[in-house]
Design a protein around this motif. Structure first.
Motif, PDB file in Angstrom:
ATOM      1  N   SER A   1      33.626  80.602  24.431  1.00  0.00           N
ATOM      2  CA  SER A   1      34.482  80.294  25.117  1.00  0.00           C
ATOM      3  C   SER A   1      35.531  79.463  24.753  1.00  0.00           C
ATOM      4  O   SER A   1      36.680  79.571  25.003  1.00  0.00           O
ATOM      5  CB  SER A   1      33.650  79.260  26.367  1.00  0.00           C
ATOM      6  N   THR A   2      35.265  78.546  23.419  1.00  0.00           N
ATOM      7  CA  THR A   2      36.272  77.883  22.844  1.00  0.00           C
ATOM      8  C   THR A   2      37.257  79.095  22.208  1.00  0.00           C
ATOM      9  O   THR A   2      38.466  78.794  22.294  1.00  0.00           O
ATOM     10  CB  THR A   2      35.792  77.100  21.783  1.00  0.00           C
ATOM     11  N   LEU A   3      36.720  79.932  21.467  1.00  0.00           N
ATOM     12  CA  LEU A   3      37.632  81.030  20.698  1.00  0.00           C
ATOM     13  C   LEU A   3      38.369  81.819  21.858  1.00  0.00           C
ATOM     14  O   LEU A   3      39.566  82.219  21.283  1.00  0.00           O
ATOM     15  CB  LEU A   3      36.614  81.950  20.045  1.00  0.00           C
ATOM     16  N   ALA A   4      37.747  82.049  23.215  1.00  0.00           N
ATOM     17  CA  ALA A   4      38.530  82.875  24.047  1.00  0.00           C
ATOM     18  C   ALA A   4      39.936  82.042  24.286  1.00  0.00           C
ATOM     19  O   ALA A   4      41.037  82.485  24.588  1.00  0.00           O
ATOM     20  CB  ALA A   4      37.973  82.978  25.255  1.00  0.00           C
ATOM     21  N   GLY A   5      39.896  80.632  24.672  1.00  0.00           N
ATOM     22  CA  GLY A   5      41.234  79.664  24.837  1.00  0.00           C
ATOM     23  C   GLY A   5      41.845  79.797  23.642  1.00  0.00           C
ATOM     24  O   GLY A   5      43.026  79.917  23.951  1.00  0.00           O
ATOM     25  N   ILE A   6      41.610  79.815  22.651  1.00  0.00           N
ATOM     26  CA  ILE A   6      42.337  79.871  21.343  1.00  0.00           C
ATOM     27  C   ILE A   6      42.994  81.176  21.552  1.00  0.00           C
ATOM     28  O   ILE A   6      44.173  81.193  21.060  1.00  0.00           O
ATOM     29  CB  ILE A   6      41.473  79.660  20.166  1.00  0.00           C
TER      30      ILE A   6
END
Length: 411
Positions: free
Chosen positions: A39-44
């Motif tokens: 989820s964090t990488l998707a936001g990045i």
């Protein structure tokens, strides 16, 4: 072609690496950790494509995560132009571009590359793409669709910068997560409030220099006939110091629970500290037990002496032994004092007396003793507040060390 094989020509210095780095950092500033790495990488990924991606020639992006058996990478998130592929689309790790990517860390590929498979890349709408692995475990990679051909040298700089910024962000979030957990551990060890022990007036406060501190206080022994109080200070501050202080307080609770004598309990904790994985560190400790009759027995293991106000004078409580940790065979002795009505005991860590003024002078034990004389008749909580106020006034700069004050009064 693989980016690892590229060499920068003389003109590569004209690429504004720092400007690119700053633009990426700015794009990621608003991204919050989502708990799950994907989820964090998707936001990045969304921040990069929507922000500096256009100036870098990026028209779309995809996040892939390895299946548990590492036989496939599964598409988890798409941004911009990503063809017909939807989350759940998989690519085998036997696919040669993935093998090259995992080996080199980043990859640039055009459709005329022998390893380019149009049946796979057509699903994601890519005729040319760049990809980078993120994180240290190889579980995720990000692929960017490129709208126009890109100079390989420029790609080396841009993809290397993107990868570095993302990995730096992930490392930062990992550390912050560890600190948050350590902070919760520390808070779980700090008592919610003072115990009710006859008419004793008790107050304490601990303020860390970092998010997590190495100072702790506790009431490890509470019976109808005895009250035990402890203050501890692990060398340094931050996460390692907090973990050491946690182990000492926990060990002392266990030792007292099996009814060891005071000095025996301290000696057992000392041996645990000396044999721990953090044996290069040490910790000071002051432990005292009170009886309703006014008897006070204590052990000072290398800690700043407790200041006992009684009958118009201050006595420094020094008896005990060396700090915990350096010598597993160290022996400790008890000190005995009377604690009649009107007495006050002030315990503290060296972050108080070693607070430095703008002129470079320590707050010092002398000032602390004078403050105790002036406030001895006040409630314990007020004395604690006065000490911190005086130290903050003396040293207005950010704290260089953890600071703890512990006051026990017998009105």
């Amino acid at each position: 072609m693989g980016l690892a094989a590229s060499r920068a020509p003389a003109g590569a210095g004209m690429i504004d690496y720092h400007k690119t780095y700053r633009s990426l950092e700015k794009a990621l500033e608003s991204i919050e950790e989502k708990g799950e790495r994907s989820s964090t990488l998707a936001g990045i990924l969304e921040a990069i494509v929507a922000g500096p991606g256009e100036s870098l020639g990026i028209t779309g992006g995809r996040l892939y995560a390895a299946d548990p058996d590492r036989a496939h990478y599964r598409l988890e998130h798409t941004v911009g132009r990503s063809g017909r592929a939807r989350p759940g689309f998989t690519v085998s790790t036997d696919y040669r571009p993935i093998q090259r990517l995992l080996q080199e860390g980043f990859l640039l590929m055009e459709e005329d590359d022998p390893d380019f498979d149009a049946s796979i890349e057509g699903r994601v709408g890519a005729r040319r793409f760049a990809a980078i692995t993120v994180g240290k475990d190889g579980r995720h990679f990000i692929a960017f669709t490129l709208g126009e051909p890109i100079d390989p040298v420029r790609a080396v700089y841009l993809l290397g910068t993107i990868r570095h910024v993302i990995n730096l962000r992930l490392t930062q979030e990992h550390l912050l997560h560890d600190l948050a957990e350590a902070r919760q551990i520390q808070l779980s060890l700090l008592p919610e409030g003072p115990p009710d022990f006859f008419n004793f007036d008790i107050a304490a406060r601990s303020v860390p220099a970092d998010d997590v501190g190495g100072d702790l206080f506790d009431y490890p022994l509470q019976t109808p006939k005895n009250l035990g109080v402890v203050i501890a200070d692990s060398c340094g501050h931050g996460l390692p110091a907090a973990l050491m202080a946690r182990d000492v307080i926990t060990g002392l609770r266990v030792a007292l629970d099996v009814q060891y004598r005071l000095t025996t309990a301290v000696e057992r904790v000392n041996r645990v500290v000396a044999k721990s994985a953090l044996a290069s560190r040490f910790i000071s400790l002051f432990y005292a037990e009170f009886e309703p009759s006014g008897n006070l027995v204590y052990c000072n293991a290398g800690h700043p002496p407790g200041l006992l106000w009684r009958a118009g004078r201050i006595t420094r409580l020094k008896r005990g032994g060396m700090v915990l940790g350096p010598n597993p065979r160290a022996r400790y002795e008890r000190g005995f004092e009377k604690f009649p009505p009107g007495s006050t005991l002030l315990l503290y860590t060296d972050g108080i007396t070693e607070a430095v003024s703008p002129a470079g002078k320590f707050f010092g034990a002398g000032r602390l003793e004078r403050l105790l004389r002036e406030t001895r008749h006040l409630p314990a909580e007020t004395i604690v507040e006065r000490v911190f106020a005086a130290v903050d006034q003396w040293s207005p700069t950010p704290r260089a060390d953890d600071q703890t004050v512990f006051v026990i009064r017998r009105p």
